[in-house]
Design a protein around this motif. Structure first.
Motif, mmCIF file in Angstrom:
data_model
loop_
_atom_site.group_PDB
_atom_site.id
_atom_site.type_symbol
_atom_site.label_atom_id
_atom_site.label_comp_id
_atom_site.label_asym_id
_atom_site.label_seq_id
_atom_site.Cartn_x
_atom_site.Cartn_y
_atom_site.Cartn_z
ATOM 1 N N UNK A 46 32.815 49.516 36.482
ATOM 2 C CA UNK A 46 33.095 48.698 37.719
ATOM 3 C C UNK A 46 34.464 48.397 38.094
ATOM 4 N N UNK A 47 34.696 48.207 39.254
ATOM 5 C CA UNK A 47 36.211 47.790 39.707
ATOM 6 C C UNK A 47 36.510 46.574 39.011
ATOM 7 N N UNK A 48 37.839 46.734 38.348
ATOM 8 C CA UNK A 48 38.238 45.315 37.943
ATOM 9 C C UNK A 48 38.722 44.460 39.065
ATOM 10 N N UNK A 49 38.562 44.602 40.208
ATOM 11 C CA UNK A 49 38.939 43.720 40.999
ATOM 12 C C UNK A 49 38.402 42.234 40.786
ATOM 13 N N UNK A 50 39.147 41.055 40.842
ATOM 14 C CA UNK A 50 38.561 40.065 40.486
ATOM 15 C C UNK A 50 37.466 39.595 41.710
ATOM 16 N N UNK A 51 37.399 39.866 42.705
ATOM 17 C CA UNK A 51 36.196 39.810 43.720
ATOM 18 C C UNK A 51 34.908 40.501 43.552
ATOM 19 N N UNK A 52 34.979 41.438 42.459
ATOM 20 C CA UNK A 52 33.820 42.256 42.387
ATOM 21 C C UNK A 52 33.023 41.851 41.018
ATOM 22 N N UNK A 53 31.867 41.317 40.888
ATOM 23 C CA UNK A 53 31.282 41.023 39.694
ATOM 24 C C UNK A 53 30.009 42.095 39.483
#
Length: 121
Positions: A46-53
């Motif tokens: 998954x994306x490591x973006x902090x907005x994505x869980x």
């Protein structure tokens, strides 16, 4: 000399030795482990973006059961309800008395049609 060496063999549009500089930087990813009731582990990224869980559950690609984040307590497989006939659905919505009344009404309509046909002939 049918080909005459003009064809590029083993190549297609977009193929070639592309490196990071030509493709751009890859987005940062994180891999998450999920376990199903059969003990299968799957690790989608998954994306490591902090907005994505990462989702709480993931479908196991091997057996199709739901997989969870806790290896010791995987989610239970969903129960498949047996096939219901049309009559079973009708019986869920109507009582026996309603069914008998509807049947009597339909039979009365048929009897009225039959007597009307006998008079016309």
């Amino acid at each position: 000399m049918a080909n005459a060496g003009h064809a590029i063999r083993g190549s297609r549009v977009g193929a070639g030795p592309l490196g990071e500089s030509e493709r751009g930087d890859a987005a940062p990813r994180v891999r998450v482990s999920y376990w199903c009731a059969n003990g299968h582990e799957t690790t989608p990224s998954f994306s490591a973006n902090e907005d994505v869980e990462a989702p709480e559950f993931w479908d196991c690609p091997r057996c199709g059961f739901p997989a969870g984040l806790d290896a010791a307590h995987p989610p239970e497989p969903m129960r498949n309800e047996p096939y219901k006939t049309h009559l079973a659905y009708v019986k869920e919505r109507r009582s026996e008395e309603d069914g008998a009344a509807l049947l009597e009404e339909a039979l009365a309509t048929l009897r009225a049609r039959r007597t009307g046909l006998r008079r016309a002939s």
